[in-house]
Motif scaffolding. Structure first.
Motif: not given
Length: 1003
Positions: A625-626, A77-89, A40-42
């Motif tokens: 990216x996905x 649990x919350x990771x940084x990804x290109x341009x935003x963050x994602x919930x890894x659960x 999810x982008x910032x």
């Protein structure tokens, strides 16, 4: 760690459920939860927290909220990804995902008849609910849409649980619960229908009828509507209920023939009819024969069933029973119809399904009946209709594959081939009209997707206007926006037929189908379902396979990488796209497509990174990216992956450009550029031109520069590509890269401009550009750029006849290629070394280098480079008198022709021409050399042209054609002087003097 949101948003912490952080932190966590495992982008998070008026410090605040949530939830649990963050659960740790998975599993058990397991799963799913979804989070559009979707799914699941309880005989326990639900959800007819059934099952028939009357009155007063078909069917069933009479039968069973009339214009299916007729008439079977035909709406299942029934009438002389299933039809009602046809009075038809089955099978025992059951949606509806007698047969059609039907033969019915589809059209519009416009007729059936129903409707519409040309109707059908509207005629309606299948789907299946309709890709892999929907991949794939079983998506086999590929029939895609436009807003549609395109982009970049060579600097846009779960496995064979996806990539670049997604368009084209060059893929130029136009329209300067640079690179080796275009593209790219300060791109553009100058014979400009490229590359640590500069300097020195300089640059280039581990560049440099040694008569060393180059090209599966190196090696063998000269040149020529590689073609023709002359066939040699010279001219390759003209002039002189030899050698001498190769110009001048003298003497 677990998170639940089917109620207030809570997280597990030290064995307790706690509300995470403040209001904003909860909103941020909710946005990540809704898009679990997705980036999810910032910017999206900022919009979710503050809308259109974020504070100046919004990005700092977002980082603070993420930090506080990480402290609560624990890393990672919350990771940084290109341009935003994602919930890894894991989905099992999120109650919303667990609820949906349990619901899906329960419904599968229900369809298989396992009501006990279904009941347990449904109860477990519903127990996860603690109130309104995310009730303590700001109700933004994203949260509201998520809550609405899950709320609808909860009601569907609740209906399934109640229906299951009713089937299990718990009707008395349900009445009060259902009364409350009817009041709470007055417009949901499923609850009203279940209440009527429960009351009726309790013996409270009058109350059941009163419940219908109350509901009907409410709908009329509030909405001005009548109850729907499901509720009306329940009402009719309650009204029709009467005490059971004894099942006495009149002597003898009537011979009913209920089959509808056959179609006069039935066309095609000859092989299928022969095969299936044999199955249904085989005499060696001791068991009931059942043939289950499946196929999408409109494919002609009913027409084939009826045609087969008429053909098989003599094989089943005792009669044919026929029933069509609708949403309201049950096996019990069909059995009542069948028993009536068999002579059982209405009052004697048993009340329960089990008793009707027993009587039905008793009546058919020892007889030969053909039972025709059309358009069923499950195996459970067929089983009660199967006779017990081996002398009977059952022919079933369904839009789904009824794979659970025991002892059945299964057959999938697909669309018609082109020829029978045109034949069907000709039977409707007349053969004369089709014969007058065969191309238009073929286009009509192709635009109908060769779907028999669509072809039949198109023919009917065209027949209404016999004076109109078929081409006019074909033109009208090309418009996808109105195609389904045009494929209606009376009660025949392609869109309505597809809609019947669509409404029978579960909500996740309908949503996936809608989103699949947005894709322009001709076919796609299974991970795309997850990207479009945001579902976990495993759940999304199950949903996709459900659509395959429902014959709304086609599984078309496996791609080159061994994984299943899928596609939508064109008319289903148009239908799904229209539904997506109706049921999803523009933001949702765009987001779904962006995720899918982002998945293709990520995989293309990963595959590109695994290719054996890279010709240019990798420059990427900051677009989301996905990430498919099996990325490494998918792209482990990068050429295979690109071959599988090349059609999809071209279509998706065009779609991204059309939608204004310029960043995605150019990124996807750029990720495929190395593949396009290594495989000389014909769509490479077009794809880059499409992305370039999108970048220019949107003002995307980096994308514009990258596309121009790549187009300059893709011009190589093609006679239909202008060197002026290559140079212009390189110069335009250079200007933009300089403007943006992108130095690696600038070095690439200078190298490509130099290549264009070199090919045209303008060595001074070429050297200026390539030295500037080399300096930029060294200054910015761009070793690939340095390598390309050294290669170019080596080639220029070779063309000028500067042996020592060319060897110096080539050896330096070889060292850099080995350092970078670039087998393709090593191959190019070894080819250059081989040519340098060959021109000095050093055939041993030159041959060794060229054989290594051929081996490298084969090892990296690079057919263009292999063709070129074989041709150069063949030339060396000709000059050395090697016995494998002809075979080597012909291999190079064949490979060049197969790849449409004009450069390799010209090199091979030159070698063969010299060989023919040396073996005493100068006439053949002159033809070969002349063809090579024409190719060099079209390629605008000055050095290649000069060499071939020199060889051609010598051959002409050898045949005594002195005038032609003088002209040709003069042209060759002039070309070498332009190139600055005085040594070669002097050699040809020495040849020219006696030729000119001899010609003068002849005169």
């Amino acid at each position: 760690m677990r998170i639940r949101g089917l109620g207030p948003l809570e997280t597990s912490h030290e064995g307790q459920w706690v509300s995470p952080g403040g209001f904003k932190a909860r909103s941020l966590l909710a946005a990540l939860l809704i898009n679990a495992r997705l980036c999810v982008s910032t910017d999206d998070l900022i919009y979710e927290l503050w809308g259109d008026e974020p504070p100046a410090s919004c990005r700092t605040l977002v980082r603070g909220y993420v930090l506080s949530l990480r402290r609560l939830l624990g890393d990672p649990v919350i990771r940084h990804c290109p341009g935003g963050y994602r919930l890894d659960l894991d989905p099992e740790e999120i109650d919303a995902c667990r609820f949906e998975n349990l619901s899906e599993e329960a419904l599968r058990h229900r369809r298989r008849g396992d009501t006990k397991q279904a009941a347990a799963l449904l109860s477990e799913a519903l127990s996860l609910w603690r109130g309104p979804v995310l009730s303590d989070v700001r109700q933004t559009a994203l949260v509201a849409a998520f809550a609405d979707r899950l709320g609808e799914r909860r009601l569907t699941t609740l209906e399934a649980r109640l229906e299951n309880d009713l089937t299990e005989g718990r009707h008395a326990e349900l009445v009060e619960e259902l009364k409350g639900l009817v009041v709470e959800h007055p417009f949901r007819e499923g609850f009203a229908a279940l209440l009527m059934k429960s009351l009726h099952a309790c013996g409270r028939r009058a109350e059941s009828l009163q419940a219908f009357a109350d509901h009907r009155r409410y709908l009329r007063e509030e909405l001005g509507l009548e109850p729907g078909p499901e509720l009306r069917q329940v009402h009719q069933a309650v009204l029709a209920c009467e005490p059971r009479a004894s099942a006495t039968l009149t002597p003898g069973v009537p011979r009913p023939v209920q089959t509808p009339p056959d179609l006069v214009d039935f066309t095609g299916r000859e092989e299928e009819i022969e095969r299936w007729s044999g199955v249904l008439t085989a005499r060696d079977s001791s068991a009931l024969r059942t043939l289950a035909l499946s196929g999408r709406a409109g494919v002609g299942k009913t027409s084939l069933l009826v045609h087969l029934a008429h053909r098989l009438r003599r094989s089943y002389p005792d009669g044919q029973l026929y029933a069509v299933f609708t949403a309201q039809t049950t096996p019990a009602t069909v059995l009542a119809q069948f028993l009536g046809g068999l002579g059982v009075p209405g009052s004697a038809i048993p009340e329960t399904l089990a008793e009707r089955v027993h009587l039905y099978r008793s009546l058919l025992a020892g007889r030969r009946f053909l039972i025709l059951v059309d358009d069923v949606d499950s195996e459970a509806r067929v089983r009660p209709l199967q006779p017990g007698s081996a002398g009977c047969a059952v022919l079933v059609t369904s839009r789904k594959r009824l794979l659970g039907l025991e002892s059945a033969y299964f057959a999938d019915l697909d669309v018609l081939e082109s020829e029978p589809a045109v034949s069907l059209l000709s039977k409707i519009v007349t053969a004369e009209r089709v014969a007058a416009e065969p191309e238009a007729a073929l286009e009509i059936v192709e635009l109908c997707g060769r779907l028999p129903l669509a072809v039949r409707i198109a023919g009917a519409r065209a027949t209404v206007r016999p004076e109109s040309r078929l081409s006019v109707f074909a033109t009208a059908l090309r418009d996808e926006a109105s195609r389904l509207d045009r494929l209606k005629a009376g009660d025949l309606d392609v869109g309505a037929a597809i809609a019947t299948s669509y409404v029978s789907l579960d909500q996740p299946e309908r949503r996936l189908l809608r989103l699949l309709g947005l894709l322009d890709a001709p076919h796609f892999p299974s991970w795309v379902a997850a990207a479009l929907t945001g579902m976990p991949e495993r759940s999304a794939e199950r949903t996709l396979l459900s659509l395959v079983d429902a014959r709304l998506v086609d599984e078309i086999g496996t791609g080159a990488e061994g994984r299943s590929r899928f596609r939508l029939h064109d008319l289903i895609r148009i239908f799904a796209c229209e539904r997506a436009a109706e049921e999803h807003d523009a933001h949702t549609r765009r987001a779904a497509l962006s995720r899918a395109l982002g998945g293709w982009l990520h995989l293309a970049e990963e595959a590109d990174a695994r290719l054996p060579a890279h010709t240019l600097a990798t420059l990427r846009a900051a677009v989301p990216r996905w990430y498919p779960e099996a990325t490494t496995e998918l792209v482990h064979a990068p050429f295979t992956w690109f071959e599988t996806e090349r059609e999809a990539i071209a279509a998706l670049v065009q779609q991204a450009a059309d939608l204004g997604l310029a960043e995605l368009a150019w990124s996807l084209a750029a990720a495929a550029q190395t593949f396009y060059e290594l495989r000389d893929a014909p769509e490479g130029m077009r794809t880059h031109q499409v992305a370039l136009a999108a970048c220019r329209e949107s003002g995307t300067r980096l994308g514009e520069a990258v596309m121009l640079r790549n187009l300059a690179d893709l011009h190589a080796g093609k006679s239909d590509a202008s060197l002026a275009d290559k140079a212009e593209s390189a110069e335009l790219a250079l200007s933009i890269f300089r403007e943006l300060g992108e130095r690696r791109g600038e070095a690439d553009a200078l190298y490509l401009a130099a290549d264009a100058h070199r090919l045209r014979g303008d060595h001074d400009h070429a050297v200026t550009s390539i030295r500037e490229s080399a300096e930029l590359s060294r200054a910015h640590g761009y070793r690939l750029g340095e390598l390309h500069a050294l290669q170019q300097l080596g080639m220029i020195s070779t063309e000028r006849g500067e042996r020592e300089e060319s060897l110096h640059y080539a050896r330096q280039a070889l060292a850099v290629a080995e350092e970078l581990g670039s087998p393709r560049d090593e191959c190019v440099v070894r080819g250059l070394l081989g040519v340098i040694h060959k021109r000095q008569g050093e055939f041993g060393e030159g041959g060794a280098q060229l054989r290594l180059a051929v081996t490298n090209a084969q090892a990296t599966a690079d057919p263009l480079l292999e063709a070129q190196m074989l041709a150069h090696l063949g030339q060396l063998y000709v000059e050395d008198g090697h016995p494998e000269a002809r075979e080597t040149l012909e291999r190079g020529l064949a490979l060049s022709l197969a790849c449409h590689y004009d450069f390799g073609h010209a090199v091979a023709l030159h070698g063969l021409g010299v060989l023919e002359c040396g073996e005493g066939r100068p006439a053949v040699g002159i033809v070969r050399l002349g063809a090579a010279a024409e190719l060099w001219d079209r390629l605008q390759n000055a050095f290649g042209k000069a060499r071939t003209l020199a060889a051609l002039g010598e051959a002409q002189a050898g045949t005594g054609d002195l005038a032609a030899a003088r002209d040709t050698l003069t042209s060759a001498c002039e070309e070498f002087r332009k190139l600055g190769n005085e040594q070669e110009a002097a050699r040809i001048g020495a040849l020219l003097t006696p030729v000119s003298a001899a010609e003068l003497q002849e005169r």
